[in-house]
Design a protein around this motif. Structure first.
Motif, PDB file in Angstrom:
ATOM      1  N   LEU A 157       0.847  -1.205   0.000  1.00  0.00           N
ATOM      2  CA  LEU A 157       0.000   0.000   0.000  1.00  0.00           C
ATOM      3  C   LEU A 157       0.879   1.251   0.000  1.00  0.00           C
ATOM      4  O   LEU A 157       0.624   2.213  -0.737  1.00  0.00           O
ATOM      5  CB  LEU A 157      -0.892   0.019   1.240  1.00  0.00           C
ATOM      6  N   ALA A 158       1.906   1.219   0.864  1.00  0.00           N
ATOM      7  CA  ALA A 158       2.786   2.390   0.944  1.00  0.00           C
ATOM      8  C   ALA A 158       3.440   2.630  -0.414  1.00  0.00           C
ATOM      9  O   ALA A 158       3.532   3.773  -0.887  1.00  0.00           O
ATOM     10  CB  ALA A 158       3.843   2.165   2.017  1.00  0.00           C
ATOM     11  N   GLN A 159       3.865   1.547  -1.064  1.00  0.00           N
ATOM     12  CA  GLN A 159       4.559   1.667  -2.351  1.00  0.00           C
ATOM     13  C   GLN A 159       3.643   2.312  -3.395  1.00  0.00           C
ATOM     14  O   GLN A 159       4.068   3.168  -4.167  1.00  0.00           O
ATOM     15  CB  GLN A 159       5.026   0.273  -2.834  1.00  0.00           C
ATOM     16  N   VAL A 160       2.368   1.894  -3.378  1.00  0.00           N
ATOM     17  CA  VAL A 160       1.406   2.486  -4.325  1.00  0.00           C
ATOM     18  C   VAL A 160       1.418   3.999  -4.179  1.00  0.00           C
ATOM     19  O   VAL A 160       1.523   4.748  -5.167  1.00  0.00           O
ATOM     20  CB  VAL A 160      -0.024   1.941  -4.042  1.00  0.00           C
ATOM     21  N   SER A 161       1.349   4.444  -2.918  1.00  0.00           N
ATOM     22  CA  SER A 161       1.318   5.897  -2.686  1.00  0.00           C
ATOM     23  C   SER A 161       2.630   6.556  -3.098  1.00  0.00           C
ATOM     24  O   SER A 161       2.637   7.615  -3.726  1.00  0.00           O
ATOM     25  CB  SER A 161       1.053   6.191  -1.210  1.00  0.00           C
ATOM     26  N   PHE A 162       3.761   5.910  -2.761  1.00  0.00           N
ATOM     27  CA  PHE A 162       5.054   6.493  -3.159  1.00  0.00           C
ATOM     28  C   PHE A 162       5.093   6.702  -4.666  1.00  0.00           C
ATOM     29  O   PHE A 162       5.454   7.777  -5.165  1.00  0.00           O
ATOM     30  CB  PHE A 162       6.215   5.571  -2.747  1.00  0.00           C
ATOM     31  N   ASP A 163       4.710   5.642  -5.394  1.00  0.00           N
ATOM     32  CA  ASP A 163       4.792   5.738  -6.861  1.00  0.00           C
ATOM     33  C   ASP A 163       3.917   6.867  -7.381  1.00  0.00           C
ATOM     34  O   ASP A 163       4.326   7.663  -8.220  1.00  0.00           O
ATOM     35  CB  ASP A 163       4.373   4.402  -7.507  1.00  0.00           C
ATOM     36  N   LYS A 164       2.692   6.921  -6.870  1.00  0.00           N
ATOM     37  CA  LYS A 164       1.758   7.959  -7.317  1.00  0.00           C
ATOM     38  C   LYS A 164       2.349   9.339  -7.072  1.00  0.00           C
ATOM     39  O   LYS A 164       2.317  10.211  -7.930  1.00  0.00           O
ATOM     40  CB  LYS A 164       0.457   7.856  -6.515  1.00  0.00           C
ATOM     41  N   LEU A 165       2.886   9.505  -5.834  1.00  0.00           N
ATOM     42  CA  LEU A 165       3.361  10.846  -5.462  1.00  0.00           C
ATOM     43  C   LEU A 165       4.560  11.253  -6.308  1.00  0.00           C
ATOM     44  O   LEU A 165       4.782  12.428  -6.583  1.00  0.00           O
ATOM     45  CB  LEU A 165       3.724  10.875  -3.971  1.00  0.00           C
ATOM     46  N   LYS A 166       5.377  10.267  -6.727  1.00  0.00           N
ATOM     47  CA  LYS A 166       6.544  10.619  -7.536  1.00  0.00           C
ATOM     48  C   LYS A 166       6.116  11.066  -8.927  1.00  0.00           C
ATOM     49  O   LYS A 166       6.692  11.973  -9.526  1.00  0.00           O
ATOM     50  CB  LYS A 166       7.502   9.429  -7.616  1.00  0.00           C
ATOM     51  N   SER A 167       5.058  10.395  -9.454  1.00  0.00           N
ATOM     52  CA  SER A 167       4.710  10.690 -10.846  1.00  0.00           C
ATOM     53  C   SER A 167       3.638  11.773 -10.978  1.00  0.00           C
ATOM     54  O   SER A 167       3.697  12.602 -11.868  1.00  0.00           O
ATOM     55  CB  SER A 167       4.226   9.408 -11.529  1.00  0.00           C
ATOM     56  N   ALA A 168       2.646  11.776 -10.038  1.00  0.00           N
ATOM     57  CA  ALA A 168       1.478  12.640 -10.249  1.00  0.00           C
ATOM     58  C   ALA A 168       1.849  14.103 -10.056  1.00  0.00           C
ATOM     59  O   ALA A 168       2.669  14.446  -9.212  1.00  0.00           O
ATOM     60  CB  ALA A 168       0.388  12.255  -9.270  1.00  0.00           C
ATOM     61  N   ARG A 169       1.185  14.962 -10.863  1.00  0.00           N
ATOM     62  CA  ARG A 169       1.420  16.392 -10.707  1.00  0.00           C
ATOM     63  C   ARG A 169       0.154  17.117 -10.267  1.00  0.00           C
ATOM     64  O   ARG A 169       0.184  18.274  -9.933  1.00  0.00           O
ATOM     65  CB  ARG A 169       1.915  16.995 -12.043  1.00  0.00           C
ATOM     66  N   VAL A 213      -3.107  18.256  -8.068  1.00  0.00           N
ATOM     67  CA  VAL A 213      -3.302  18.499  -6.634  1.00  0.00           C
ATOM     68  C   VAL A 213      -4.068  17.350  -5.975  1.00  0.00           C
ATOM     69  O   VAL A 213      -3.708  16.882  -4.907  1.00  0.00           O
ATOM     70  CB  VAL A 213      -4.077  19.819  -6.428  1.00  0.00           C
ATOM     71  N   VAL A 214      -5.100  16.855  -6.696  1.00  0.00           N
ATOM     72  CA  VAL A 214      -5.968  15.851  -6.076  1.00  0.00           C
ATOM     73  C   VAL A 214      -5.193  14.618  -5.648  1.00  0.00           C
ATOM     74  O   VAL A 214      -5.249  14.191  -4.491  1.00  0.00           O
ATOM     75  CB  VAL A 214      -7.104  15.474  -7.051  1.00  0.00           C
ATOM     76  N   SER A 215      -4.436  14.018  -6.566  1.00  0.00           N
ATOM     77  CA  SER A 215      -3.771  12.776  -6.150  1.00  0.00           C
ATOM     78  C   SER A 215      -2.633  13.053  -5.179  1.00  0.00           C
ATOM     79  O   SER A 215      -2.353  12.226  -4.310  1.00  0.00           O
ATOM     80  CB  SER A 215      -3.292  11.952  -7.346  1.00  0.00           C
ATOM     81  N   ARG A 216      -1.999  14.226  -5.306  1.00  0.00           N
ATOM     82  CA  ARG A 216      -0.914  14.498  -4.349  1.00  0.00           C
ATOM     83  C   ARG A 216      -1.472  14.644  -2.929  1.00  0.00           C
ATOM     84  O   ARG A 216      -0.903  14.126  -1.969  1.00  0.00           O
ATOM     85  CB  ARG A 216      -0.153  15.761  -4.741  1.00  0.00           C
ATOM     86  N   THR A 217      -2.587  15.339  -2.821  1.00  0.00           N
ATOM     87  CA  THR A 217      -3.151  15.492  -1.452  1.00  0.00           C
ATOM     88  C   THR A 217      -3.644  14.143  -0.935  1.00  0.00           C
ATOM     89  O   THR A 217      -3.325  13.738   0.176  1.00  0.00           O
ATOM     90  CB  THR A 217      -4.324  16.489  -1.439  1.00  0.00           C
ATOM     91  N   GLY A 218      -4.403  13.427  -1.775  1.00  0.00           N
ATOM     92  CA  GLY A 218      -4.983  12.157  -1.325  1.00  0.00           C
ATOM     93  C   GLY A 218      -3.932  11.184  -0.863  1.00  0.00           C
ATOM     94  O   GLY A 218      -4.011  10.607   0.227  1.00  0.00           O
ATOM     95  N   HIS A 219      -2.896  10.993  -1.707  1.00  0.00           N
ATOM     96  CA  HIS A 219      -1.899   9.973  -1.350  1.00  0.00           C
ATOM     97  C   HIS A 219      -0.983  10.416  -0.223  1.00  0.00           C
ATOM     98  O   HIS A 219      -0.501   9.584   0.549  1.00  0.00           O
ATOM     99  CB  HIS A 219      -1.102   9.570  -2.598  1.00  0.00           C
ATOM    100  N   SER A 220      -0.736  11.734  -0.113  1.00  0.00           N
ATOM    101  CA  SER A 220       0.120  12.134   1.021  1.00  0.00           C
ATOM    102  C   SER A 220      -0.626  11.852   2.336  1.00  0.00           C
ATOM    103  O   SER A 220      -0.041  11.376   3.308  1.00  0.00           O
ATOM    104  CB  SER A 220       0.532  13.601   0.917  1.00  0.00           C
ATOM    105  N   LEU A 221      -1.948  12.099   2.351  1.00  0.00           N
ATOM    106  CA  LEU A 221      -2.708  11.799   3.569  1.00  0.00           C
ATOM    107  C   LEU A 221      -2.727  10.282   3.814  1.00  0.00           C
ATOM    108  O   LEU A 221      -2.603   9.823   4.956  1.00  0.00           O
ATOM    109  CB  LEU A 221      -4.143  12.335   3.448  1.00  0.00           C
ATOM    110  N   ALA A 222      -2.845   9.507   2.710  1.00  0.00           N
ATOM    111  CA  ALA A 222      -2.874   8.042   2.871  1.00  0.00           C
ATOM    112  C   ALA A 222      -1.587   7.558   3.537  1.00  0.00           C
ATOM    113  O   ALA A 222      -1.615   6.665   4.390  1.00  0.00           O
ATOM    114  CB  ALA A 222      -3.053   7.380   1.513  1.00  0.00           C
ATOM    115  N   LEU A 223      -0.471   8.169   3.181  1.00  0.00           N
ATOM    116  CA  LEU A 223       0.802   7.778   3.811  1.00  0.00           C
ATOM    117  C   LEU A 223       0.758   8.056   5.318  1.00  0.00           C
ATOM    118  O   LEU A 223       1.224   7.245   6.123  1.00  0.00           O
ATOM    119  CB  LEU A 223       1.960   8.579   3.204  1.00  0.00           C
ATOM    120  N   GLY A 224       0.216   9.209   5.660  1.00  0.00           N
ATOM    121  CA  GLY A 224       0.177   9.569   7.088  1.00  0.00           C
ATOM    122  C   GLY A 224      -0.725   8.637   7.880  1.00  0.00           C
ATOM    123  O   GLY A 224      -0.428   8.281   9.015  1.00  0.00           O
TER     124      GLY A 224
END
Length: 2047
Positions: A895-907, A909-920
């Motif tokens: 699960l963490a890896q999914v978020s890492f990958d998304k955050l590295k590639s996505a530009r 706002v929606v996915s960056r906010t969603g996945h950063s919160l998911a990590l927390g």
């Protein structure tokens, strides 16, 4: 950072730092400078001014961040205001240049902004000093605004505000320009700019008259425009502006200046009209609106309406409470008019109507509830009533008018409904808030509140009927005495008007609402009401089908009543369960076939009735399951189940039914669905397993094909998100003061929020925490939320393959929908799935195989990237739950890896906010982060995201997530602390203040870091101190932030810091910050402030309080709290806040804070605290209380000061607290009790007036409670006579405490009187109202307690004075005698139990005290008779009062004793274990009914002990002789006498013999006592145990009960074992002493029994056959004792327990242990000594109940214990006193030695041996030389030996070896150096020499007499020095004299010849007499006296001696001559040697 602390900037250091550190360093220097400049001398400043100005202005060019630029500006302003001002124009010019600059690059922006801020602060501080330069400045700034971006506009507005503030009226030339600029900013697209513009305009209106005169209309319109599309902050700021301006316009006086501006006064109507247009038409002008109106499209945007609503409140608050009081009727009619028919557009749709109603309710609540005091609120309630009556008339007219216009009129009727709803709701809330204070309002017949409310129950509109019912519920909760009355009235009307549909629904709503109120009324309702309601409900259901016109209403009403009845709980419901289950069974088709036939038969109307009925039945069962869980036995569940499959079948058929019969069934089918889902969700899932598939299918359909297009996220999702994450979504989801109206903005345009009419069944439910009224959502929405909940339950219980299918189906349905519908489906699906994960996590279930996990992941991932931020939050929580349920580390890592990958590639706002919160959130439920690798990766990514300044959203979410990670990582995070802290600081110093969400997240991060560092922050190392400084720096930046929520964060960070490192937090700064924000308009900030205060005062209350007052005295201009701290201190301010505050949590915190302050400061600041409480309580005294005290004749005789106490002092000065609410007054009364408690712990001077006055004179600052007694009494009196019942209870409690604590304080001016005596009139007056007939029983019960305490306290000795209070108790006793039936059926039956028992308990207390007093006085009298005869008169005085008190009780004792016995009988039945329940009397007991048995129990537990004691005393005083002749017919309410209650009437004997009656009573008392003492609960009150033991003592004090227990050995043993267990578990000496006394009496009873048996045996058998007498007593012939059966054994066990507990050395097992051997003697406490002594007394009595053989077997133990105590406690005391324990052990020895057993034939030899051994033990104890000899008390041991010699039979002590050792001891003691020891030794020998048995005394005389003579002869040489030595000689002479008397004739002459020379040698001649010491003089007189006696007795010897020795003769003659004249006097003096007083003689005379 310390290097930054200097006046000038330390540039060397500064230049060495890196880029980031520079900004921190600068900020720290500026902070230091800000504190330093105000306290630096002017000379120093002037010296460095030039350099400083250079340094500060150079900073402007350095692109400073927002906090830095504000500090630079502040410091420059302060510098110029304290130093020289000549260079200020250059600085201003420089700033203007910077602003004019054409450089528009982003990097130059901070410099421009800094210049703008700088100008603002310079003008604010220096104001008019700057002359005319301001016009250019303002012009320049306004020019710059034209092309500034939002930050620029924001800062310019704030700067202009500061300029206006500084210049005041001087700025008039620029007013118009500024006004124009601010107008445009007020509708700016940036919300922060709008807020700033509102602040600027608010400042402007202070001087700019045109704003509230000529331009008023345009300002108002502008504000309306500004509300459009606004956020919460803007609405707050603009509504403040609008409200203030309108208030100003209304109140302004005409000034000469304003006459030029064609100024007109504006009226209240016009102002209201202006606001009303905004509320009704919004921001559009009239013309545009009319066009829209014609098209029928326009609807006022909600944010405008909400903004205007807030403006109304600001307007009223600004004008204040008094204005509102005066203009209330105009205000009310306008506000209600907003929802009336005159504005149909505002309420055209139901949604609009609900929204408007909410706004109107809010305005009324905030003004009437918030601004008015209780008196004014009552007046307001009357006004509202008038309004209701008026509307009622309109409706009546319309309904009765049957002509053609009626149709037009019904429009009126429906339109008036909203006004009525608002009016009723406010009336309900008002009365609810007033509580019992509203009683006068309801009793006022001219207003007719109840009539008004009940009359509109028949209104045609359902929402009015519901609200009227709700209003009745509020009245019932406020005034519990009305519940029964209203219920009866409603039921009666319901039955009478059964054929009117309105009446059926209206009155059934009323009954249901009232039943819902019962659980809030502690006094309840009569039990029989349940039966009545059930009957009415059944009747309605059965008659529903008779009349089709009202069948729907009757069905609904019937089920509603049953559902509401369930809330009364199991005790009521169990009686109606069978009938309800039968109805439930009949309502559903019993088989699918029946359902089919139903479908073919009905039409749409019958289906509507059917669905309504079934929904109601489902609701009733749900109510049953949730309120009566106790009744859900397996059997009941089995009976609930059969109809369920039918209900589910119908659910599946609903859609086809709806299709067949059209849309009319839509609503009822939705309601049915909703109710079924709700019921299934509360039932155990196992019960409907068979229906899972069918139900799931329907659920999936409901979730994926929603009927409505409404986005329900705002009420579905928040409960599913974590509360921490909701903070991300801004203030809308947080709690605010405006939550009630702000909610409608959340819900999107189609829903305005919930309302009662959506679900009438919610009327009896408990209201959610924050709401004042239930707000169920529309059925369409509530179905969805019920479906998501049920889905969660079922999904977690179905098989894994099934789960996969369901998930796939849900995923498909999301894919297939498009657009907004897709979002709604996704939302429903995610909510449902999230609930199911929650359920799975709770029941530790697993999710299933890989495929299920994959589908789940896809589902959640989709939501994480949704556009709706709320859905993203919920998805992140879901993500965490998923990880928790699967709980597999590989999966989590994936699960963490999914978020890492998304955050590295996505530009985006929606996915960056969603996945950063998911990590927390990921590790939230996995017990924290354990892997450093994961932690490093997260921190790296979040650092990067949080610095992304292109999107504040991303920054805020990333930082929030970082704060969660800091929390979850715990100690692992330490490596990252420093970099994170510096990141936070950089962002705090650079992020613009307008991005509040970023700042709030930064605050949460800082808070998490502080928590992680924890106590390490106290460290002193360099790194720690750097970290600490950074934390403090961060807090400082946040404190300066303009956003209130960021300030709240700063406060909670400082609170954390203060907890971990208190020395490093500047308390005075923190306190000033807290005081300023104490009255903030933001709820969360107030909460943070109070939470912080609560923590601070736990440690440093005094400091916090001092700082607060000091700050107000400094009164800096930026510190103006809204509260009057100067007058009443912080404590008073908090009390004031408590009174105004409506938020429950905050009120709780304030109360705790005040309690902590009180605990630590009340004693030091006593007057202050008492004055505070008095001010709060006295504010109620003007509320017509004092007048209502009936001051009858007897009061007028009271002293003058009483009269002044009874009158209110309120008019003398203005009250700091105006009209506090009753709850605040209750709190003040509780505080008074706490203060008394604190003083009690602080010292005795608080309760001793003489001592207090002395110490007060010595130091006038000292203060003592006793000096404020008048105030305490006055406060208690004011509270006890108030209208509010809660306050009356608190007042009576206070009075009780005052009476108990001060009863014994003597009055120094009138000896023999006590200080409370002068207040008896007040006490009487305070108690009398509580006994009035209409007083609630709980108040009367409390008052009884006070009465008995007052009578028992002995304050009043005069019977006539006592009679006033006594009369009150008599009146209540009369009421008790009238019995249950006579009592009005207002409350639950258990309340009459409470009242009756309180009365009986009070009487019991008085009786007990009376008996005790009489007993003490007769003891004292007997004692005084012994001492002197002159005490007769004084005795008569005393007995009159005690006897008098007993006489007072005696009159009613006959009645009382019966009632007491009846109460005990009840109690005995109630404490039987549950398995005997079937044997309890079916109709209940004397004072309780069978149905209310559970409620009655606590009242019995509360009062049984004293009643038991009183009954025992009564039985003993009558000696168990009295049996009433009319025992068969007592005057209780039922002819059941206590003694015959449990017997069946048929088996009852005609009359019981007195013996049987007494036996019953004896066993009743004994049984209750044993049951209680066997296992007193750990919380059992001490006084209960003591009372119980005292009752037993009293019982065994008389012969008859003793004969019962003496004759029943098993009973005695059981009782002893119980007492043994009691003393093992209770350490209290009082309890142990009482238990010992009971044991003594039991033993005494056994002794009597044995004696009696021996006596009767001797009489029967005659003396001749004595040898064959059977042995009585324990041990029979064998001497064996059986543990458990033996009384002796039990007694020994008990005594050993007491002795070993006090003297562990006695335990032989312990004696070997090293711990005890080191044994220094432990001195026992006084209590310990008393316990040991009492145990020894018992021990010495034990042999008396044994047979001779038995006595032999117990004797060694007893002797061991007695000699052991002697050995351990025979220690010398300071004053040569005999220790109490030694006295007792000697007494016990004496008792044993003289025991008849020692001489009985069978035991004599054994006893002799054992007694000899004991004597050896005593002798040995003398010889143990282990360094303890000096402490051993030889006297005690010698006395013990003497006791042996004198009391035992001669063969014990005459054995030669023993005798020799004894004589040896006497010899040693005679040679003692201590005169006291010698003296005692002579005394003991004296008694031995006189022993009648010569064999005993002669050896001693032979051995010791010569040495006595020798010692006395030596005295001739050494005359006595002091009184002690003199005593020794005198005692020696007495011994010789006695010896002479007992000697045989032939030896006597020889002895006299020895004695006389000694006596003569003591004589002195005349010359020597003059110079002799006192001792020798006394000796001379003594000798002379003795010679005078001896001479005549033995004249022959005397003469012979005289003639043989002339010197002696001469000496004697001269002495006789010298003493001739005074001899008579001396003889008289010495004839009676004054002994000690008799009581002590008794103790020490063992011989």
């Amino acid at each position: 950072m310390e290097l930054a602390h200097s006046l000038l900037l330390n540039e060397e250091e500064y230049n060495q730092l890196g880029e980031y550190q520079k900004s921190e360093f600068i900020f720290e220097w500026l902070r230091f400078l800000e504190k330093l400049l105000p306290v630096t001398s002017r000379a120093d400043i002037r010296e460095n001014q030039k350099k400083l100005v250079e340094q500060l202005t150079s900073l402007l060019n350095n692109a400073p961040g927002p906090p830095t630029r504000r500090l630079v500006a502040k410091n420059l302003a302060v510098l110029y205001s304290t130093g020289d001002t000549f260079s200020v124009y250059q600085t201003i010019e420089k700033c203007n240049e910077l602003i004019r600059s054409k450089d528009d690059s982003p990097s130059y922006l901070p410099t421009k902004l800094a210049a703008v801020v700088c100008l603002g602060y310079l003008y604010k501080k220096l104001g008019r000093i700057l002359g005319n330069s301001f016009t250019d400045t303002v012009g320049n700034v306004l020019k710059a605004m034209k092309n500034a971006e939002s930050q620029g506009r924001y800062e310019i507005m704030l700067s202009l505000q500061n300029i206006l503030k500084g210049l005041g009226a001087a700025a008039i030339p620029c007013h118009r320009d500024i006004y124009k600029a601010a107008r445009s900013c007020l509708t700016d697209r940036s919300m922060a700019v709008r807020c700033a513009a509102a602040k600027c305009l608010l400042e402007l209106q202070n001087e700019a008259v045109f704003m509230w005169s000529t331009d008023l209309d345009s300002v108002v319109t502008l504000c309306f425009k500004s509300f459009e599309g606004s956020n919460y902050d803007v609405r707050l700021a603009v509504s403040k502006l609008l409200g203030t301006i309108l208030a100003r316009a209304l109140t302004s006086k005409q000034t000469p200046a304003s006459t030029k501006h064609n100024f007109r006064r504006i009226s209240l109507e016009e102002v209201m009209e202006l606001l009303g247009t905004g509320f009704l038409r919004g921001s559009s002008g009239f013309l545009r609106a009319s066009g829209d109106m014609l098209k029928g499209t326009s609807s006022v945007s909600r944010d405008v309406r909400v903004g205007v609503t807030q403006a109304y409140v600001v307007f009223a608050s600004t004008l204040g409470g008094q204005w509102l009081e005066r203009n209330f009727s105009a205000f009310l009619s306008h506000i209600l008019d907003l929802v009336s028919q005159s504005h149909p557009k505002a309420i055209q749709s139901q949604m609009d109507a609900i929204g408007c109603r909410r706004c109107v309710s809010f305005i009324l609540r905030a003004t009437v509830g918030g601004l008015l005091g209780e008196k004014a609120q009552i007046a307001a309630a009357k006004e509202i009533c008038q309004a209701i009556w008026k509307l009622k008339k309109v409706v009546d007219a319309a309904m009765s008018d049957s002509n053609l216009e009626t149709r037009i009129m019904t429009a009126d009727v429906t339109a008036s409904q909203h006004v009525l709803v608002c009016a009723l709701q406010e009336l309900g809330s008002l009365i609810h808030g007033l509580g019992t204070t509203a009683a006068p309002l309801l009793q006022d017949s001219s207003t007719g509140v109840l009539e008004a409310v009940i009359s509109v129950i028949l209104h045609p509109s359902i929402s009015v009927r519901l609200t009227a019912a709700w209003c009745l519920r509020c009245i019932a909760v406020a005034l519990p005495s009305y519940v029964s009355l209203l219920l009866d009235r409603s039921i009666e009307r319901l039955s009478a008007l059964k054929s009117s549909p309105e009446a059926v629904t209206g009155y059934s709503f009323a009954v249901a609402a009232l039943l819902g109120a019962v659980k809030h009324c502690p006094l309840g309702i009569p039990h029989g009401k349940g039966k009545v309601i059930m009957t009415v409900a059944e009747d309605l259901l059965c008659s529903a089908s008779q009349n089709s016109r009202i069948s729907v209403q009757r069905t609904q009403a019937g089920w509603l009543l049953i559902a509401a009845l369930m809330t009364l709980g199991p005790a009521v419901v169990q009686h109606h369960l069978p009938r309800m289950l039968l109805l439930w069974k009949c309502v559903f088709p019993s088989s699918p076939k029946d359902l089919e036939t139903e479908k073919t038969r009905g039409d749409s109307f019958t289906w509507q009735v059917t669905l309504e009925g079934r929904a109601g039945a489902l609701c009733a069962i749900k109510s049953f399951v949730s309120h009566c869980a106790g009744l859900l036995t397996d059997e009941v569940v089995q009976r609930l189940l059969p109809p369920l499959p039918g209900a589910v079948d119908l659910l599946t058929q609903l859609s086809s039914i709806c299709k067949s019969y059209g849309n009319s069934l839509k609503t009822s089918s939705t309601v049915y669905r909703h109710k079924l889902y709700e019921l299934l969700a509360v039932l155990p899932p196992k019960t409907y397993e068979g229906s899972f598939c069918a139900v799931l299918k329907e659920l999936v359909a409901d979730l994926t094909i929603p009927d409505s297009q409404i986005d329900a996220s705002t009420f579905l999702l928040p409960p599913l998100c974590h509360e921490d994450d909701l903070l991300l979504l801004g203030p809308l989801l947080q709690e605010t003061d405006h939550r009630f109206i702000e909610e409608q903005l959340l819900l999107g345009n189609n829903v305005a929020g919930g309302s009662l009419e959506y679900d009438p069944y919610s009327i009896y439910e408990k209201v959610a925490k924050r709401d004042s009224i239930p707000k169920p959502l529309p059925p369409v929405l509530s179905v969805v939320s019920a479906a998501t909940r049920l889905f969660g339950v079922i999904f977690s219980h179905i098989g894994e393959t099934h789960r996969l299918q369901v998930l796939e189906q849900l995923l498909n349905s999301i894919k297939q929908t498009k657009g907004s519908r897709q979002q709604i489906v996704q939302l429903n699906v995610v909510s449902a799935f999230s609930t199911s994960l929650k359920h799975l996590a709770n029941c530790k279930g697993s999710l299933g195989p890989e495929e299920v996990k994959r589908s789940a992941l896809t589902l959640v991932m989709g939501a994480l990237e949704s556009n709706n931020p709320l859905l993203r939050c919920a998805a992140a929580e879901c993500w965490a739950r998923l990880a928790q349920v699967v709980s597999d580390s590989a999966f989590t890592a994936g699960l963490a890896q999914v978020s890492f990958d998304k955050l590295k590639s996505a530009r985006d706002v929606v996915s960056r906010t969603g996945h950063s919160l998911a990590l927390g959130c990921l590790y939230r439920y996995l017990g924290g982060i354990g892997s450093t690798q994961h932690l490093n990766a997260c921190v790296g990514i979040l650092y990067t995201l949080s610095q992304d300044n292109t999107s504040p959203d991303v920054q805020a979410w990333a930082l929030h997530s970082l704060s969660l990670i800091v929390d979850l990582a715990g100690p692992l995070y330490h490596v990252h602390v420093e970099p994170t802290l510096s990141l936070i600081l950089i962002l705090l110093l650079t992020v613009p203040p307008t991005y509040t969400e970023v700042h709030q997240s930064l605050g949460r991060c800082l808070n998490a870091l502080i928590t992680t560092l924890g106590p390490e922050l106290q460290g002193s190392s360099a790194t720690v101190s750097a970290l600490r400084t950074s934390c403090l720096l961060g807090c400082a930046v946040m404190q300066d932030n303009p956003d209130c929520l960021v300030q709240a964060q700063a406060i909670s960070c400082l609170q954390q810091l203060h907890m971990f490192a208190p020395r490093h937090v500047n308390l005075s700064n923190l306190v000033s910050c807290l005081c300023v924000n104490l009255c903030s308009s933001y709820l969360l900030l107030r909460r943070a402030v109070v939470a912080c205060l609560r923590q601070l005062v736990q440690r440093e209350a005094a400091e916090v309080s001092e700082y607060a007052v000091a700050l107000v005295k400094e009164s800096r201009e930026d510190f103006t709290p809204d509260i009057n701290i100067r007058e009443i201190g912080l404590e008073g301010a908090l009390l004031g806040l408590l009174d105004k505050e409506l938020d429950q949590r905050l009120c709780q915190d304030i109360k705790e804070t005040l309690s902590h302050m009180l605990t630590s400061m009340a004693v030091e600041k006593l007057s202050f605290w008492l004055k505070l409480c008095k001010d709060v309580l006295a504010a109620s005294a003007d509320f017509n209380t004092v007048a209502s005290v009936d001051t009858t004749q007897e009061e007028e005789t009271a002293k003058v000061d009483d009269a002044s106490i009874l009158t209110s002092e309120s008019d003398e000065r203005f009250h700091p607290f105006s009209n506090p609410r009753w709850s605040t007054r209750v709190f003040a009364a509780e505080c008074v009790c706490k203060i008394i408690n604190q003083c009690e712990n602080a010292g005795s001077a608080h309760f001793d007036i003489t001592l207090a006055q002395e110490r007060k004179q010595r130091d006038s600052r000292d203060d003592f409670l006793v000096l404020h007694l008048a105030d305490l009494i006055r406060m208690a009196f004011m509270a006890a006579t108030d209208h509010s019942d809660q306050l009356r209870l608190s007042g009576l409690q206070t009075l009780l405490i005052v009476v108990r604590k001060f009863a014994a304080v003597p009055e120094p001016e009138f000896p023999g009187h006590v200080i409370l005596e002068q207040y008896q009139a007040n006490v009487g007056a305070a108690l009398r109202p509580a006994f009035a007939p209409e007083t609630p029983p709980d108040v009367t019960a409390k008052a009884c307690q006070v009465c008995s305490a007052w009578i028992a306290s002995g304050v009043v000795s005069d019977l006539n004075d006592l009679r006033r209070v006594h009369q009150l108790l008599v009146s209540s006793l009369v009421k008790v005698q009238a019995g249950k039936e006579a009592q009005g059926q207002q409350y639950n039956e258990s309340t009459s139990t409470m009242e009756i028992l309180a009365v009986l308990k009070a009487w019991a207390e008085v009786y007990i005290v009376a008996v005790e007093k009489q007993k003490n006085q007769s003891d004292a009298h007997n004692h005084s008779l012994k001492t002197t005869k002159s005490a007769e008169e004084s005795y008569r005085d005393i007995t009159s009062s005690a006897g008098g008190l007993l006489d007072l009780v005696q009159a009613d004792l006959g009645t009382l004793s019966k009632l007491w016995l009846a109460a005990l009988q009840d109690f005995a039945l109630l404490i039987l274990p549950s398995e005997y329940a079937s044997q309890l009397p079916a109709e209940g007991g004397t004072f309780y009914t069978a149905e209310t048995i559970e409620n009655a129990r606590p009242h019995y537990y509360n009062s049984w002990a004293l009643i038991l004691y009183a009954t025992a005393l009564w039985l003993t005083t009558t000696g168990f002789i009295v049996v009433d002749p009319d025992e068969g017919v007592t005057n209780l309410s039922r002819p059941v006498t206590p003694t015959t209650m449990c017997q069946d009437s048929s088996t009852r004997p005609s009359v019981k013999s007195p013996e049987d009656v007494n036996t019953d009573r004896f066993h009743l008392i004994l049984g209750i006592s044993v049951e209680f003492l066997c296992s007193p609960r750990s919380d059992a009150a001490m006084e209960n145990i003591i009372a119980c033991l005292r009752a037993l003592q009293a019982l065994f004090d008389v012969p008859w009960p003793r004969s019962k227990i003496g004759g029943d050995q098993e009973l005695g043993v059981e009782l002893l074992n119980v007492l043994h267990r009691l003393i093992l578990t209770r350490e209290s000496p009082d309890i142990q002493l009482a238990a010992l006394e009971v044991v003594r009496l039991i033993l005494f009873a056994a002794q009597e029994h044995v004696k009696e048996k021996r006596r009767s045996a001797e009489v029967d058998d005659g003396a001749a056959e004595k040898e064959t007498l059977p042995e009585f007593g324990e041990g029979k012939d064998t001497g064996g004792l059986v543990p458990g059966k033996s009384l002796v054994f039990a007694t020994l066990e008990f005594c050993v327990c007491i002795l070993v507990r006090q003297l562990p050395q006695l335990n032989p097992k312990l004696t070997c242990s090293p711990a005890v051997q080191s044994g220094k003697h432990l001195l026992l406490s006084e209590d310990g000594s008393r316990l040991v002594s009492a145990a020894l007394v018992i021990l010495s009595d034990v042999p008396a109940i044994c047979s001779p053989e038995g006595s032999v077997s117990v004797l060694p133990t007893i002797l061991y214990l007695i000699t052991g105590v002697l050995k351990e406690t025979a220690v010398k005391l300071q004053d040569d006193q005999l220790p109490l324990t030694v006295a007792a052990s000697l007494q016990a020895l004496k008792g044993l030695l003289s025991s008849p057993m020692a001489r009985a034939e069978k035991s004599r030899t054994a006893w002799t041996d054992l007694l000899r051994s004991a004597l050896v033990t005593v002798l040995d104890c003398w010889d143990q030389v282990d360094g303890l000899l000096q402490q051993r008390d030889e006297v005690s041991l010698l006395t013990a030996i003497t006791v042996f010699i004198l009391s035992s039979s001669p063969e014990v002590t005459t054995t030669e070896c023993l005798q020799k050792r004894c004589i040896e001891k006497f010899k040693i003691t005679l040679d003692s150096k201590d005169p006291f020891v010698q003296y005692k030794c002579y005394q003991l020998l004296h008694s031995i020499f006189q022993h009648p048995n010569k064999t005993v005394s002669y050896p001693y005389i032979h051995s010791l007499a010569p040495s006595i003579v020798r010692k006395l002869q030596e005295t001739e040489k050494a005359k006595p020095e002091n009184a002690a030595e003199l005593q020794v000689i005198q005692e020696g002479i007495k011994v010789l004299t006695a010896l002479t008397a007992t000697a045989e004739e032939e030896h006597r002459a020889h002895l006299v010849a020895c004695l006389l020379p000694i006596l003569i040698s003591f004589l002195l001649d005349e010359n020597a007499l003059g110079s002799a010491t006192n001792a020798t003089k006394n000796l001379h007189e003594f000798a002379l006296q003795n010679l005078m006696q001896i001479g005549p007795q033995y004249s022959s010897v005397f003469k012979k001696l005289m003639s043989s020795s002339p010197t002696m003769k001469a000496r004697l003659e001269s002495a006789v001559k010298g003493n001739q004249e005074s001899i008579k006097v001396k003889t008289a003096k010495h004839a009676k040697n004054p002994g000690k007083s008799s009581s002590i003689q008794l103790k020490t005379n063992f011989l």
